[in-house]
Design a protein around this motif. Structure first.
Motif, PDB file in Angstrom:
ATOM      1  N   GLY A 113      34.120  50.798  46.461  1.00  0.00           N
ATOM      2  CA  GLY A 113      34.171  50.571  45.104  1.00  0.00           C
ATOM      3  C   GLY A 113      33.410  49.383  44.388  1.00  0.00           C
ATOM      4  N   LEU A 114      32.932  48.532  45.289  1.00  0.00           N
ATOM      5  CA  LEU A 114      32.007  47.403  44.844  1.00  0.00           C
ATOM      6  C   LEU A 114      30.605  48.310  44.269  1.00  0.00           C
ATOM      7  CD1 LEU A 114      31.623  44.586  44.254  1.00  0.00           C
ATOM      8  CD2 LEU A 114      30.637  44.173  46.311  1.00  0.00           C
ATOM      9  N   VAL A 115      30.004  48.920  45.085  1.00  0.00           N
ATOM     10  CA  VAL A 115      28.846  49.695  44.768  1.00  0.00           C
ATOM     11  C   VAL A 115      28.897  50.293  43.368  1.00  0.00           C
ATOM     12  CG1 VAL A 115      27.100  51.483  45.307  1.00  0.00           C
ATOM     13  CG2 VAL A 115      27.999  49.629  47.105  1.00  0.00           C
ATOM     14  N   GLU A 116      29.990  51.048  43.083  1.00  0.00           N
ATOM     15  CA  GLU A 116      30.543  51.831  42.134  1.00  0.00           C
ATOM     16  C   GLU A 116      30.808  51.359  40.980  1.00  0.00           C
ATOM     17  OE1 GLU A 116      32.496  56.152  42.189  1.00  0.00           O
ATOM     18  OE2 GLU A 116      34.055  54.795  41.231  1.00  0.00           O
ATOM     19  N   VAL A 117      31.596  50.322  40.913  1.00  0.00           N
ATOM     20  CA  VAL A 117      31.924  49.301  39.782  1.00  0.00           C
ATOM     21  C   VAL A 117      30.882  48.790  39.368  1.00  0.00           C
ATOM     22  CG1 VAL A 117      32.787  47.263  40.809  1.00  0.00           C
ATOM     23  CG2 VAL A 117      34.019  48.056  38.937  1.00  0.00           C
ATOM     24  N   ILE A 118      29.795  48.194  39.987  1.00  0.00           N
ATOM     25  CA  ILE A 118      28.910  47.297  39.142  1.00  0.00           C
ATOM     26  C   ILE A 118      27.825  48.089  38.338  1.00  0.00           C
ATOM     27  CG2 ILE A 118      28.953  45.564  40.718  1.00  0.00           C
ATOM     28  CD1 ILE A 118      26.615  46.732  42.159  1.00  0.00           C
ATOM     29  N   LYS A 119      28.086  49.411  38.596  1.00  0.00           N
ATOM     30  CA  LYS A 119      27.276  50.640  37.809  1.00  0.00           C
ATOM     31  C   LYS A 119      27.965  50.837  36.519  1.00  0.00           C
ATOM     32  CE  LYS A 119      25.100  52.767  41.802  1.00  0.00           C
ATOM     33  NZ  LYS A 119      24.925  53.878  42.690  1.00  0.00           N
ATOM     34  N   ILE A 120      29.303  51.090  36.608  1.00  0.00           N
ATOM     35  CA  ILE A 120      30.321  51.241  35.632  1.00  0.00           C
ATOM     36  C   ILE A 120      30.461  50.305  34.620  1.00  0.00           C
ATOM     37  CG2 ILE A 120      32.755  52.008  35.208  1.00  0.00           C
ATOM     38  CD1 ILE A 120      32.579  53.245  37.998  1.00  0.00           C
ATOM     39  N   LEU A 121      30.548  49.116  34.927  1.00  0.00           N
ATOM     40  CA  LEU A 121      30.821  48.011  33.979  1.00  0.00           C
ATOM     41  C   LEU A 121      29.609  47.230  33.845  1.00  0.00           C
ATOM     42  CD1 LEU A 121      34.370  46.602  36.066  1.00  0.00           C
ATOM     43  CD2 LEU A 121      33.843  48.401  33.897  1.00  0.00           C
ATOM     44  N   LYS A 122      28.483  47.456  33.937  1.00  0.00           N
ATOM     45  CA  LYS A 122      27.364  46.892  33.938  1.00  0.00           C
ATOM     46  C   LYS A 122      26.962  46.245  32.443  1.00  0.00           C
ATOM     47  CE  LYS A 122      23.782  50.390  33.914  1.00  0.00           C
ATOM     48  NZ  LYS A 122      22.830  50.913  34.921  1.00  0.00           N
ATOM     49  N   HIS A 123      27.413  47.141  31.548  1.00  0.00           N
ATOM     50  CA  HIS A 123      27.415  46.965  29.990  1.00  0.00           C
ATOM     51  C   HIS A 123      28.740  46.429  29.137  1.00  0.00           C
ATOM     52  CE1 HIS A 123      23.384  48.536  30.224  1.00  0.00           C
ATOM     53  NE2 HIS A 123      23.500  49.765  30.590  1.00  0.00           N
ATOM     54  N   VAL A 124      29.590  46.041  29.979  1.00  0.00           N
ATOM     55  CA  VAL A 124      30.689  45.554  29.290  1.00  0.00           C
ATOM     56  C   VAL A 124      30.752  43.982  28.969  1.00  0.00           C
ATOM     57  CG1 VAL A 124      33.222  45.332  29.611  1.00  0.00           C
ATOM     58  CG2 VAL A 124      32.117  47.429  30.681  1.00  0.00           C
ATOM     59  N   ASP A 125      31.091  43.630  27.879  1.00  0.00           N
ATOM     60  CA  ASP A 125      31.012  42.246  27.498  1.00  0.00           C
ATOM     61  C   ASP A 125      32.198  41.505  28.515  1.00  0.00           C
ATOM     62  OD1 ASP A 125      29.050  42.507  25.613  1.00  0.00           O
ATOM     63  OD2 ASP A 125      30.492  42.614  24.020  1.00  0.00           O
ATOM     64  N   ASP A 126      31.923  40.176  28.742  1.00  0.00           N
ATOM     65  CA  ASP A 126      32.832  39.325  29.584  1.00  0.00           C
ATOM     66  C   ASP A 126      32.727  39.626  30.609  1.00  0.00           C
ATOM     67  OD1 ASP A 126      34.092  36.944  29.228  1.00  0.00           O
ATOM     68  OD2 ASP A 126      35.955  37.927  28.851  1.00  0.00           O
ATOM     69  N   ILE A 127      31.804  40.452  31.292  1.00  0.00           N
ATOM     70  CA  ILE A 127      31.789  40.785  32.810  1.00  0.00           C
ATOM     71  C   ILE A 127      30.272  40.567  33.191  1.00  0.00           C
ATOM     72  CG2 ILE A 127      31.879  42.678  34.461  1.00  0.00           C
ATOM     73  CD1 ILE A 127      34.303  44.016  33.084  1.00  0.00           C
ATOM     74  N   LYS A 128      30.225  39.898  34.276  1.00  0.00           N
ATOM     75  CA  LYS A 128      28.895  39.615  34.517  1.00  0.00           C
ATOM     76  C   LYS A 128      28.629  39.784  36.215  1.00  0.00           C
ATOM     77  CE  LYS A 128      24.931  36.874  33.929  1.00  0.00           C
ATOM     78  NZ  LYS A 128      24.037  37.121  32.665  1.00  0.00           N
ATOM     79  N   THR A 129      27.438  40.303  36.589  1.00  0.00           N
ATOM     80  CA  THR A 129      27.296  40.248  38.051  1.00  0.00           C
ATOM     81  C   THR A 129      25.889  39.360  38.381  1.00  0.00           C
ATOM     82  OG1 THR A 129      27.707  42.658  37.931  1.00  0.00           O
ATOM     83  CG2 THR A 129      26.168  41.812  39.543  1.00  0.00           C
ATOM     84  N   ILE A 130      26.196  38.742  39.488  1.00  0.00           N
ATOM     85  CA  ILE A 130      25.270  37.505  40.035  1.00  0.00           C
ATOM     86  C   ILE A 130      24.912  38.054  41.445  1.00  0.00           C
ATOM     87  CG2 ILE A 130      24.588  35.372  40.757  1.00  0.00           C
ATOM     88  CD1 ILE A 130      25.096  35.445  37.774  1.00  0.00           C
ATOM     89  N   ARG A 131      23.658  38.257  41.499  1.00  0.00           N
ATOM     90  CA  ARG A 131      23.188  38.920  42.794  1.00  0.00           C
ATOM     91  C   ARG A 131      22.443  37.723  43.499  1.00  0.00           C
ATOM     92  NH1 ARG A 131      23.080  44.260  43.513  1.00  0.00           N
ATOM     93  NH2 ARG A 131      23.650  45.543  41.653  1.00  0.00           N
TER      94      ARG A 131
END
Length: 327
Positions: free
Chosen positions: A281-299
């Motif tokens: 679910g983690l691999v999938e969700v970072i693709k689904i939500l990558k353009h949603v405001d107020d959500i950030k991914t740090i690698r």
């Protein structure tokens, strides 16, 4: 130490105070030995100056590393194997001008009075992202402080009365047939899988305060299955080991978000323990939500590892192995 180049040069570095030199050299000169071995130079102390000898390029790098370490010392940082190696890596990458960014305000004070601070640029970006966003995904290898820093920020928000509850959860993917062999009721069966979360909270609050807040319902540590059907208001919620969630579990978890709450999701997508054929679910969700405001991914990467230096080497070795397999 390896033999230095034929064309030798000398550079001097000024040290303002003797205590700076003592911190710079470290116990048994261990910090300076790291610099000497990495850059194949000799470093000698001459009163208020350091003399760096070697070939031109290596001396230049060593001097930049020493100046970077002196900057950390002047900011009140205690030098150790981890941050010395990190400064060396930044110099090798040509990023030493960013060294001053490592030093930052204290995130939280542990139960033993130890200040919790970011130790790498990746950790600093992670903390900034959590402060500025409602949902943050922290993705990276073991030892990068993803969970520990998230718990520190949760305790900080709780102490400041910004939230009423801290909720820590993780999927118990091992909870199939093996779980039945463990003694005790369901809570006792899943506790071993939640132990890293307990350990982080014990560090921040101390066992007595942790128990007090847990009994009052201010702190909850539970398996992911316990989240279903709830709305989590006024809470700081951390989902750990999220690479082991299914897409359905991840959607269920994220939609628990209530008012005045914050969600931090951490995981390492190279260590997925789900049965073969199941998507993470983690691999999938970072693709689904990558353009949603107020959500950030740090690698994070291996440079952000703050455990034993061998952890970095192990991660690099596995990365090379996986790359070779792909080719």
């Amino acid at each position: 130490m390896k033999k230095v180049g034929v064309f030798l040069v000398e550079r001097l570095v000024s040290v303002e105070r003797m205590e700076q030199a003592v911190s710079l050299f470290g116990s048994f000169d261990e910090n300076i030995k790291l610099i000497e071995n990495e850059f194949r130079v000799n470093v000698l102390s001459r009163g208020s100056e350091l003399k760096v000898c070697g070939d031109t390029e290596n001396v230049d790098k060593a001097v930049r590393a020493i100046n970077g370490l002196l900057l950390l010392i002047n900011k009140g940082e205690q030098l150790n194997d981890q941050n010395v190696r990190y400064v060396i890596a930044m110099v090798n990458d040509g990023d030493e001008e960013k060294i001053k960014e490592i030093t930052a305000d204290c995130v939280c004070i542990s139960a033993k009075g130890k200040p919790i601070k970011p130790k790498t640029l990746g950790q600093k970006k992670y903390i900034e992202a959590i402060n500025d966003n409602t949902i943050v995904f922290g993705i990276g290898p073991a030892g990068t402080g993803k969970t520990y820093l998230a718990v520190a920020l949760a305790v900080k928000a709780f102490r400041a009365k910004e939230v009423n509850r801290i909720i820590l959860t993780r999927p118990a993917v091992e909870a199939g047939e093996k779980l039945g062999f463990l003694p005790g009721d369901l809570q006792q069966k899943v506790d071993p899988y939640l132990r890293p979360l307990y350990d982080a909270l014990f560090d921040m609050l101390g066992p007595e305060n942790f128990q007090k807040y847990q009994e009052r319902g201010n702190i909850e540590v539970a398996p992911l299955a316990y989240m279903r059907g709830r709305t989590l208001d006024d809470s700081f919620i951390i989902l750990d080991e999220a690479q082991n969630t299914t897409p359905e579990q991840m959607k269920m978890f994220l939609t628990r978000l209530g008012f005045n709450s914050k969600i931090i999701v951490t995981g390492d997508i190279t260590q997925i323990d789900l049965p073969d054929g199941k998507k993470s679910g983690l691999v999938e969700v970072i693709k689904i939500l990558k353009h949603v405001d107020d959500i950030k991914t740090i690698r994070f990467n291996e440079k952000d590892v703050v455990r034993h230096r061998l952890v970095q080497d192990i991660i690099k070795a596995y990365d090379r192995y996986e790359e070779a397999k792909r080719k």
